[in-house]
Scaffold this motif. Sequence first.
Motif, PDB file in Angstrom:
ATOM      1  N   LYS A  17      33.761  32.421  32.819  1.00 15.66           N
ATOM      2  CA  LYS A  17      35.051  33.026  32.472  1.00 15.66           C
ATOM      3  C   LYS A  17      35.378  34.219  33.366  1.00 15.66           C
ATOM      4  CE  LYS A  17      36.797  30.717  28.986  1.00 15.66           C
ATOM      5  NZ  LYS A  17      38.161  30.124  29.035  1.00 15.66           N
ATOM      6  N   LEU A  18      34.353  34.990  33.728  1.00 15.56           N
ATOM      7  CA  LEU A  18      34.603  36.218  34.475  1.00 15.56           C
ATOM      8  C   LEU A  18      34.822  35.969  35.963  1.00 15.56           C
ATOM      9  CD1 LEU A  18      32.097  38.767  32.891  1.00 15.56           C
ATOM     10  CD2 LEU A  18      34.514  38.437  32.398  1.00 15.56           C
ATOM     11  N   TRP A  19      34.084  35.049  36.557  1.00 15.59           N
ATOM     12  CA  TRP A  19      34.221  34.833  37.992  1.00 15.59           C
ATOM     13  C   TRP A  19      35.633  34.438  38.409  1.00 15.59           C
ATOM     14  CZ3 TRP A  19      29.215  31.434  38.474  1.00 15.59           C
ATOM     15  CH2 TRP A  19      28.088  32.271  38.363  1.00 15.59           C
ATOM     16  N   PRO A  20      36.292  33.482  37.734  1.00 15.62           N
ATOM     17  CA  PRO A  20      37.660  33.171  38.154  1.00 15.62           C
ATOM     18  C   PRO A  20      38.597  34.379  38.069  1.00 15.62           C
ATOM     19  CG  PRO A  20      36.807  31.474  36.686  1.00 15.62           C
ATOM     20  CD  PRO A  20      35.835  32.605  36.637  1.00 15.62           C
ATOM     21  N   MET A  21      38.394  35.246  37.059  1.00 13.98           N
ATOM     22  CA  MET A  21      39.263  36.402  36.894  1.00 13.98           C
ATOM     23  C   MET A  21      38.977  37.474  37.938  1.00 13.98           C
ATOM     24  SD  MET A  21      39.858  38.731  33.478  1.00 13.98           S
ATOM     25  CE  MET A  21      38.110  39.052  33.275  1.00 13.98           C
ATOM     26  N   PHE A  22      37.705  37.793  38.137  1.00 11.13           N
ATOM     27  CA  PHE A  22      37.358  38.874  39.043  1.00 11.13           C
ATOM     28  C   PHE A  22      37.463  38.476  40.508  1.00 11.13           C
ATOM     29  CE2 PHE A  22      34.470  40.801  35.554  1.00 11.13           C
ATOM     30  CZ  PHE A  22      35.589  41.383  34.971  1.00 11.13           C
ATOM     31  N   MET A  23      37.324  37.182  40.803  1.00 10.50           N
ATOM     32  CA  MET A  23      37.408  36.727  42.191  1.00 10.50           C
ATOM     33  C   MET A  23      38.738  36.064  42.517  1.00 10.50           C
ATOM     34  SD  MET A  23      33.649  35.022  42.756  1.00 10.50           S
ATOM     35  CE  MET A  23      32.142  35.833  42.232  1.00 10.50           C
ATOM     36  N   LEU A  24      39.590  35.911  41.494  1.00  7.69           N
ATOM     37  CA  LEU A  24      40.845  35.160  41.664  1.00  7.69           C
ATOM     38  C   LEU A  24      40.543  33.779  42.240  1.00  7.69           C
ATOM     39  CD1 LEU A  24      43.287  37.898  43.028  1.00  7.69           C
ATOM     40  CD2 LEU A  24      42.972  37.133  40.675  1.00  7.69           C
ATOM     41  N   ALA A  25      39.559  33.114  41.644  1.00  6.62           N
ATOM     42  CA  ALA A  25      39.114  31.805  42.123  1.00  6.62           C
ATOM     43  C   ALA A  25      39.646  30.716  41.200  1.00  6.62           C
ATOM     44  CB  ALA A  25      37.596  31.748  42.177  1.00  6.62           C
ATOM     45  N   HIS A  26      40.254  29.705  41.789  1.00  7.15           N
ATOM     46  CA  HIS A  26      40.776  28.570  41.025  1.00  7.15           C
ATOM     47  C   HIS A  26      40.107  27.305  41.549  1.00  7.15           C
ATOM     48  CE1 HIS A  26      43.860  31.145  39.236  1.00  7.15           C
ATOM     49  NE2 HIS A  26      44.050  31.642  40.450  1.00  7.15           N
ATOM     50  N   LEU A  27      39.129  26.809  40.792  1.00 12.18           N
ATOM     51  CA  LEU A  27      38.379  25.643  41.231  1.00 12.18           C
ATOM     52  C   LEU A  27      39.114  24.353  40.897  1.00 12.18           C
ATOM     53  CD1 LEU A  27      36.181  27.858  41.327  1.00 12.18           C
ATOM     54  CD2 LEU A  27      34.553  26.156  40.510  1.00 12.18           C
ATOM     55  N   PRO A  28      38.953  23.325  41.730  1.00 17.46           N
ATOM     56  CA  PRO A  28      39.522  22.015  41.397  1.00 17.46           C
ATOM     57  C   PRO A  28      38.918  21.490  40.102  1.00 17.46           C
ATOM     58  CG  PRO A  28      38.821  22.106  43.696  1.00 17.46           C
ATOM     59  CD  PRO A  28      38.290  23.338  43.037  1.00 17.46           C
ATOM     60  N   SER A  29      39.695  20.724  39.366  1.00 16.29           N
ATOM     61  CA  SER A  29      39.219  20.181  38.095  1.00 16.29           C
ATOM     62  C   SER A  29      38.138  19.126  38.345  1.00 16.29           C
ATOM     63  CB  SER A  29      40.384  19.558  37.321  1.00 16.29           C
ATOM     64  OG  SER A  29      40.981  18.520  38.076  1.00 16.29           O
TER      65      SER A  29
ATOM     66  N   HIS B 252      28.833  43.707  36.933  1.00 13.49           N
ATOM     67  CA  HIS B 252      29.929  43.350  36.030  1.00 13.49           C
ATOM     68  C   HIS B 252      30.347  44.531  35.155  1.00 13.49           C
ATOM     69  CE1 HIS B 252      28.932  39.209  37.187  1.00 13.49           C
ATOM     70  NE2 HIS B 252      30.137  38.896  36.776  1.00 13.49           N
ATOM     71  N   ALA B 253      29.407  45.439  34.867  1.00 12.12           N
ATOM     72  CA  ALA B 253      29.780  46.625  34.090  1.00 12.12           C
ATOM     73  C   ALA B 253      30.827  47.451  34.816  1.00 12.12           C
ATOM     74  CB  ALA B 253      28.547  47.480  33.815  1.00 12.12           C
ATOM     75  N   HIS B 254      30.786  47.474  36.148  1.00 10.48           N
ATOM     76  CA  HIS B 254      31.782  48.225  36.921  1.00 10.48           C
ATOM     77  C   HIS B 254      33.149  47.548  36.904  1.00 10.48           C
ATOM     78  CE1 HIS B 254      28.264  50.373  38.434  1.00 10.48           C
ATOM     79  NE2 HIS B 254      29.086  51.288  38.872  1.00 10.48           N
ATOM     80  N   LYS B 255      33.221  46.348  36.377  1.00 14.26           N
ATOM     81  CA  LYS B 255      34.506  45.678  36.157  1.00 14.26           C
ATOM     82  C   LYS B 255      34.912  45.708  34.691  1.00 14.26           C
ATOM     83  CE  LYS B 255      35.804  43.813  40.192  1.00 14.26           C
ATOM     84  NZ  LYS B 255      37.131  43.984  40.810  1.00 14.26           N
ATOM     85  N   VAL B 256      33.938  45.416  33.808  1.00 12.79           N
ATOM     86  CA  VAL B 256      34.245  45.257  32.389  1.00 12.79           C
ATOM     87  C   VAL B 256      34.537  46.593  31.725  1.00 12.79           C
ATOM     88  CG1 VAL B 256      33.310  44.510  30.169  1.00 12.79           C
ATOM     89  CG2 VAL B 256      32.938  43.117  32.215  1.00 12.79           C
ATOM     90  N   VAL B 257      33.721  47.616  32.006  1.00 18.94           N
ATOM     91  CA  VAL B 257      33.929  48.917  31.365  1.00 18.94           C
ATOM     92  C   VAL B 257      35.298  49.498  31.716  1.00 18.94           C
ATOM     93  CG1 VAL B 257      33.107  51.304  31.241  1.00 18.94           C
ATOM     94  CG2 VAL B 257      31.481  49.412  31.116  1.00 18.94           C
ATOM     95  N   PRO B 258      35.703  49.547  32.995  1.00 19.63           N
ATOM     96  CA  PRO B 258      37.060  50.030  33.286  1.00 19.63           C
ATOM     97  C   PRO B 258      38.151  49.203  32.612  1.00 19.63           C
ATOM     98  CG  PRO B 258      35.737  50.050  35.274  1.00 19.63           C
ATOM     99  CD  PRO B 258      34.933  49.336  34.232  1.00 19.63           C
TER     100      PRO B 258
END
Length: 433
Positions: free
Chosen positions: A189-201, A318-324
């Motif tokens: 769940k976090l990688w697509p959001m933090f990396m703006l990654a959209h993988l093929p289905s 991830h704490a440096h992303k989630v906490v902010p």
Amino acid sequence: MPLSFLAAAAVGLVACGAAWIWARAAAATDPSADQVVAAVHFGVLATLAMGILGATHQFTPVITGRPLRSVLLARATFVVWLGASWLLPLGIGLEQTGVTAAGGSLALVGLVLLTWNLAVPLAVRGKGAPVTALRLALLGAAATTLLGATFVGDRQGHWFTLSGHVDLAMGVLGLFAWLGVTYMGVGQKLWPMFMLAHLPSGRRSGTVAIWATWLGAAVMAGGLAHGAPGAEWGGAGVLAVGLGAHLASLWAHLRHRRRKADLHLAFVVTAAVWLVAAAGLALAGALLLPHHYRLGVALVAAAMVAGGGWLLEALVGHAHKVVPFIVWSLLRSHGAPNGPSGKPLMFADLYHHGWAAATYGTVTAGIAALCAGLGASSPPVVATGGVLLAVTGVLAAANLSVRALHLHTAVRAGTDVPGAATTQRTEPAAPRA
């Protein structure tokens, strides 16, 4: 509540570093000594498990679309687990069986509270690999805690005949069937959001990673506990498939990312490197054990530290992303539309990026020093690793809290934050859970 868990994890990391400094001599001669086991428990229970529990309470409602059963249960879980994560290692390290027993009892209570609280959201159907990961992780947590309870019984009354292989089995279950699987599920769940990654289905690497890692860890732990080489190697093979699928999933996200390289990417990639290092050290240790027992044991100990380093590096990153993210929502809900520069408040306003880079350096160097110190049986190098991990805990806690507390104080006073005193609140308050 997630912030409470993460703050406690930072304090636990400081204690873990201090414990490794204390255990440096024992670690060089006997990786299964009580001082070393205490240091490991500070790392696994007070740091990794505490941080993973924070992520579990934060993202389970997000992933499932259902709230927790009770915020009060979450607070009780935090208090109980905090007590367990400190009493267990203190009791082991100081050879106080009563304290160890109290810590083990609290861990069992914490497991019951966690299960009861997560039962409602995890009962949802569908939702894919992340929900499956959280369900399996809960089973892994139960198996790890119950196996740990046998150690408490052994120390309390010598009711069992336990070997170092059983201790290693508990480590495999905890690192992979519980904490590792949780990270794999949340990462989907976090990688697509933090990396703006959209993988093929149609990609199944995430699902394969979760199932194979959990099954492999369970079979391998069973083989270690019962002295069955076939199950050990078979479980290790399945576990390798799961970890390989996890790395393949991460590589797919990296290939399809749209965000430029940043510090978070460095944390995630370095964490993956530690996972590869753990596999290599474990294989080398297993092959050397029959011929060079002491060196084999040292390499296996280094492999377990590298496996923990995989999760620790990822947790700090991830704490440096989630906490902010959490703090930003709270500040906006309390009327802080702008940051210190007068521009709209951004996540980047909530911590110092130079200190974050320093934190990356200390945690990476600390894990490397511990692995090298254990593998080479060098007390000074082990102590250096402990110092660096303790510094990491202090840096991360200070960097992720000082600016946020300053902004919150300014908002409450109506000063220092441009626009805070004059801009009216138009957004509803964020949920406090």
